[in-house]
Design an enzyme around this catalytic site. Structure first.
Site, PDB file in Angstrom:
ATOM      1  N   SER A 139       0.853  -1.180   0.000  1.00 48.35           N
ATOM      2  CA  SER A 139       0.000   0.000   0.000  1.00 48.35           C
ATOM      3  C   SER A 139       0.888   1.229   0.000  1.00 48.35           C
ATOM      4  O   SER A 139       1.790   1.350  -0.821  1.00 48.35           O
ATOM      5  CB  SER A 139      -0.951  -0.043   1.195  1.00 48.35           C
ATOM      6  OG  SER A 139      -1.827   1.055   1.193  1.00 48.35           O
ATOM      7  N   TYR A 153      -4.455   8.740  -6.632  1.00 46.11           N
ATOM      8  CA  TYR A 153      -3.513   7.702  -6.194  1.00 46.11           C
ATOM      9  C   TYR A 153      -3.910   7.153  -4.832  1.00 46.11           C
ATOM     10  O   TYR A 153      -3.993   5.926  -4.627  1.00 46.11           O
ATOM     11  CB  TYR A 153      -2.102   8.289  -6.130  1.00 46.11           C
ATOM     12  CG  TYR A 153      -1.099   7.423  -5.410  1.00 46.11           C
ATOM     13  CD1 TYR A 153      -0.643   6.229  -5.967  1.00 46.11           C
ATOM     14  CD2 TYR A 153      -0.602   7.797  -4.154  1.00 46.11           C
ATOM     15  CE1 TYR A 153       0.280   5.436  -5.301  1.00 46.11           C
ATOM     16  CE2 TYR A 153       0.321   7.009  -3.487  1.00 46.11           C
ATOM     17  CZ  TYR A 153       0.761   5.833  -4.064  1.00 46.11           C
ATOM     18  OH  TYR A 153       1.680   5.053  -3.396  1.00 46.11           O
ATOM     19  N   LYS A 157      -5.205   3.311  -3.057  1.00 45.88           N
ATOM     20  CA  LYS A 157      -4.605   2.655  -1.903  1.00 45.88           C
ATOM     21  C   LYS A 157      -5.621   2.475  -0.775  1.00 45.88           C
ATOM     22  O   LYS A 157      -5.596   1.467  -0.061  1.00 45.88           O
ATOM     23  CB  LYS A 157      -3.399   3.448  -1.406  1.00 45.88           C
ATOM     24  CG  LYS A 157      -2.241   3.490  -2.403  1.00 45.88           C
ATOM     25  CD  LYS A 157      -1.728   2.096  -2.749  1.00 45.88           C
ATOM     26  CE  LYS A 157      -0.467   2.140  -3.596  1.00 45.88           C
ATOM     27  NZ  LYS A 157       0.032   0.788  -3.943  1.00 45.88           N
TER      28      LYS A 157
END
Length: 282
Positions: A139, A153, A157
């Site tokens: 992660s 982004y 995650k």
């Protein structure tokens, strides 16, 4: 007399560069078997020469669910059942939410979230049958907090975090452990080698805030090669954690962030109670 170590079979995505390249070398150096997946396997040729039939390079785009399943089947047939999956493939789209176009936003999720999901699903039947296995999801510190100019982004995650936490509860009964690795700052070229948005001056302040925040936190780049020792130690741990930071300096900002979240929820608890309404009576 020391008990002989049992070798393991790993499946590692994103193996050709950055953290993955260091990890591939370390996995093989300790005597284990490795199926190493990358979009371009050219950089993996030296490993084939040195480690022979303990190493299987696989050309793979993790966005292709069918290709991922075939790659896992190939690895299982060639090297044996997969003991450790490391979902490391990913890229980092830097830009404000409005700056990212539709194709970029979908690609970010396809690689960072769906790619990990497809690989995870592909190894689970074998791990469940053997009632053992490790799934390591790479992660990010950005999977625990959200910062300006990294929203797309970090959304990928956060999705990986939620899926993995649910998965851990689902597969614990089969002896499968799931761990989220949260790297802080390492010089891997991730940002420079990733697709980038067309920058809009309207969001220059957001980019400035991102870099200022990292500087204020005092993050310093860690030793990329040293993460290999951490990875191997993690896999050797009988009861691994759900989450682990790779690198230092992240704990204090997390304490501040999570305390602020709780304080905010408590401050607005009167709205929560308003939404709940009055208890119904029978």
């Amino acid at each position: 007399m020391t008990e002989a170590r049992t070798s393991r079979t790993w499946f590692l995505t994103g193996a050709s560069r950055g953290l993955g390249a260091h990890w591939a070398e370390a996995i093989l150096a300790c005597g284990d078997r490795l199926a190493a997946a990358a979009r371009d396997t050219t950089a993996l040729a030296p490993l084939s020469e040195r480690y022979g039939d303990r190493f299987l390079p696989l050309r793979l785009d993790v966005r292709d669910a069918t290709g991922v399943r075939e790659a896992v089947r190939n690895a299982e047939a060639t090297l044996g059942g997969i003991d450790v999956l490391v979902n490391n493939a990913g890229h980092m789209l830097v830009g404000a939410v409005e700056e990212a176009d539709e194709e970029q936003a979908r690609a970010q999720m396809d690689v960072n979230y769906f790619g990990a999901l497809w690989a995870t699903r592909a190894v689970l039947p074998g791990m469940r049958e053997r009632r053992a296995g490790r799934i390591l999801q790479v992660s990010s510190y950005g999977g625990l907090v959200a910062m300006p100019a990294l929203g797309i982004y970090q959304a990928s995650k956060w999705a990986l975090e939620a899926m993995s936490e649910s998965l851990a509860a689902e597969v614990a009964a089969y002896g499968i452990h799931v761990t989220l690795i949260e790297p802080l700052m390492f010089s891997t070229g991730l940002a420079t080698e990733s697709p980038q948005v067309k920058q809009d001056p309207a969001y220059d302040h957001a980019r400035g805030a991102l870099y200022a925040g990292a500087e204020a936190a005092g993050f310093t780049p860690g030793d990329t090669a040293a993460t290999s020792d951490a990875l191997l130690a993690l896999v050797d741990t009988p009861e691994p954690p759900m989450r682990v930071l790779f690198g230092t300096g992240g704990l204090e900002p997390l304490r501040t962030e999570y305390a602020a979240r709780l304080a905010g929820l408590e401050q607005w608890d009167h709205i929560s109670r308003l939404a709940q309404g009055k208890p119904t009576t029978s």
